[in-house]
Design a protein around this motif. Structure first.
Motif, PDB file in Angstrom:
ATOM      1  N   HIS A  30      61.217 -41.410 -48.300  1.00 10.33           N
ATOM      2  CA  HIS A  30      61.412 -40.743 -49.577  1.00 10.33           C
ATOM      3  C   HIS A  30      61.473 -41.770 -50.708  1.00 10.33           C
ATOM      4  N   GLY A  70      59.913 -37.853 -54.297  1.00  8.98           N
ATOM      5  CA  GLY A  70      59.603 -36.960 -53.185  1.00  8.98           C
ATOM      6  C   GLY A  70      59.173 -37.730 -51.957  1.00  8.98           C
ATOM      7  N   LYS A  71      58.536 -37.034 -51.044  1.00  8.01           N
ATOM      8  CA  LYS A  71      58.057 -37.641 -49.805  1.00  8.01           C
ATOM      9  C   LYS A  71      56.923 -38.604 -50.099  1.00  8.01           C
ATOM     10  N   ASP A 106      64.548 -30.713 -52.352  1.00  2.64           N
ATOM     11  CA  ASP A 106      63.173 -30.765 -51.871  1.00  2.64           C
ATOM     12  C   ASP A 106      63.022 -29.994 -50.561  1.00  2.64           C
ATOM     13  N   GLU A 107      64.015 -30.143 -49.684  1.00  2.56           N
ATOM     14  CA  GLU A 107      63.977 -29.417 -48.413  1.00  2.56           C
ATOM     15  C   GLU A 107      64.049 -27.902 -48.652  1.00  2.56           C
ATOM     16  N   ARG A 113      63.130 -26.243 -51.294  1.00  6.21           N
ATOM     17  CA  ARG A 113      61.887 -25.753 -51.886  1.00  6.21           C
ATOM     18  C   ARG A 113      60.793 -25.642 -50.840  1.00  6.21           C
ATOM     19  N   ASN A 114      60.702 -26.662 -49.973  1.00  6.18           N
ATOM     20  CA  ASN A 114      59.684 -26.627 -48.917  1.00  6.18           C
ATOM     21  C   ASN A 114      59.890 -25.444 -47.976  1.00  6.18           C
ATOM     22  N   ALA A 115      61.154 -25.046 -47.817  1.00  9.43           N
ATOM     23  CA  ALA A 115      61.459 -23.922 -46.926  1.00  9.43           C
ATOM     24  C   ALA A 115      61.420 -22.582 -47.659  1.00  9.43           C
ATOM     25  N   GLY A 116      61.090 -22.604 -48.961  1.00  6.42           N
ATOM     26  CA  GLY A 116      61.023 -21.376 -49.737  1.00  6.42           C
ATOM     27  C   GLY A 116      62.376 -20.756 -50.018  1.00  6.42           C
ATOM     28  N   ASP A 171      61.063 -21.698 -58.021  1.00 10.48           N
ATOM     29  CA  ASP A 171      60.516 -22.881 -58.669  1.00 10.48           C
ATOM     30  C   ASP A 171      61.263 -23.240 -59.951  1.00 10.48           C
ATOM     31  N   TYR A 182      64.629 -24.687 -59.071  1.00  9.63           N
ATOM     32  CA  TYR A 182      64.383 -26.000 -58.465  1.00  9.63           C
ATOM     33  C   TYR A 182      64.137 -27.046 -59.545  1.00  9.63           C
TER      34      TYR A 182
END
Length: 359
Positions: free
Chosen positions: A40, A51-52, A333-334, A336-339, A343, A346
């Motif tokens: 990260h 981010g990643k 971030d995790e 958001r990636n998992a919905g 947005d 976030y």
């Protein structure tokens, strides 16, 4: 689920214009034999770069390696760190800003997970309760700090038996909220007169901060199980008070104010009673107990109070707060990636965290 471990020192191997982050994932004391490590980057000055960055598979012996490019860009405060998911819990390694941070082996420490059972109870090492008079009265505003310790060699997770940690709060308390600490607001809930923490709890010490209000001047403060150090601090002027269940100590000056202190050590389950009226602190035995407590608490509860209320003050506190912000960015971030987060929300939360990191 998210847990964090920031073991120091960290390590990498430097090359021209960049550095190699070489590390190891450990499960307990043994090296991991599978999984993916994610690198990260958190850039306070360039949110688009946060981010990643990269990911690699764990090699033999739990080893992994990243080529971190453009390390010179870290002069603006960029931070790199590695993470790994193990048994659905996310663990972090230490923050690296450049080759100057490198010494030893970079470790991402993970643990086996175990669901809590009906008899699982983590000891409360330290509890500090700050009470401020409501204006206008009656009532109080309360900040309740717990330091709990997981002495096991496993990460505790919520199960059908209940939350990972729970504790009774004063009857009649209102307006619950979670303050900046080792638990995210979405990982704590309040119901049935209790606070419930659902976040994973890895081995080590964890500080939880909760805020609530008491609508009346008189209230009771439940204490469950063993509590190593307990302090109840009233912001002056608090008026005449009667506090039973704790010894009265001398005042404490903190954050530009004065607090009246009541305390106890190595306490069993009990109920502390607070009432308006003359303070009950007479007798030689109580004075002797207070003197002993004052010495003991110098190295116990008061340290938690000062540390938790002065985040951002000393270099150590600033470093701790920086780590908290890094965890919060990664958590967002995790999510958001998992919905799990919209947005717009976030972006709002992430922007606030990055602004604080930039400082």
């Amino acid at each position: 689920m998210l847990a964090a471990a920031f073991p120091l020192p960290v390590s990498a191997q430097q090359s021209r214009g960049s550095f190699r982050l070489v590390g190891e994932v450990r499960i307990g004391s043994a090296p991991a034999d599978s999984g993916t490590v994610v690198l990260h980057r958190v850039s306070p000055s360039s949110p688009d770069l946060t981010g990643k960055v990269d990911s690699v598979r764990i090699a033999a012996g739990g080893r992994f390696e990243f080529a971190v490019e453009n390390a010179s860009d870290s002069t603006v405060g960029d931070v790199f760190f590695a993470s790994v998911h193990f048994e659905n819990v996310l663990y972090f390694g230490g923050p690296v800003t450049g080759p100057a941070d490198i010494d030893g082996t970079y470790v991402v420490q993970a643990y086996r997970r175990v669901g809590v059972g009906p008899d699982t109870r983590l000891p409360v090492r330290i509890r500090n309760v700050f009470v401020e008079p409501a204006q206008p009265g009656p009532g109080w505003f309360v900040t309740d700090l717990f330091e709990v310790e997981n002495e096991l060699e496993v990460t505790l997770v919520a199960s059908e038996e209940g939350a990972t940690w729970s504790h009774a709060l004063p009857p009649g308390a209102l307006g619950f909220s979670v303050g900046p600490s080792d638990v995210a607001p979405e990982a704590a809930s309040f119901s049935g007169g209790r606070v419930h923490v659902s976040a994973p709890i890895p081995p080590g010490e964890h500080v939880y901060l909760f805020r609530y209000s008491m609508p009346e001047d008189n209230f009771t403060l439940p204490m469950e199980g063993a509590t190593g150090s307990m302090e109840l601090l009233f912001s002056e002027p608090a008026g005449e008070l009667s506090v039973t269940g704790l010894a009265s100590l001398g005042p404490m000056n903190m954050d530009g104010g004065t607090f009246r202190r009541f305390a106890g050590r190595e306490m069993a389950s009990a109920v502390v009673v607070v009432e308006r009226g003359a303070t009950l602190t007479d007798g030689r035995s109580m004075q002797f107990l207070a003197a002993l407590l004052a010495l003991a608490l110098t190295a116990a509860g008061s340290i938690l109070a000062l540390r938790s209320r002065s985040r951002g003050g000393s270099p150590g506190a600033r470093a701790g707060r920086r780590r908290e912000l890094l965890i919060a960015v990664a958590r967002l971030d995790e999510a958001r990636n998992a919905g799990e987060i919209a947005d717009g929300e976030y972006a709002r939360q992430r922007g606030a965290l990055l602004r604080e990191l930039k400082g």
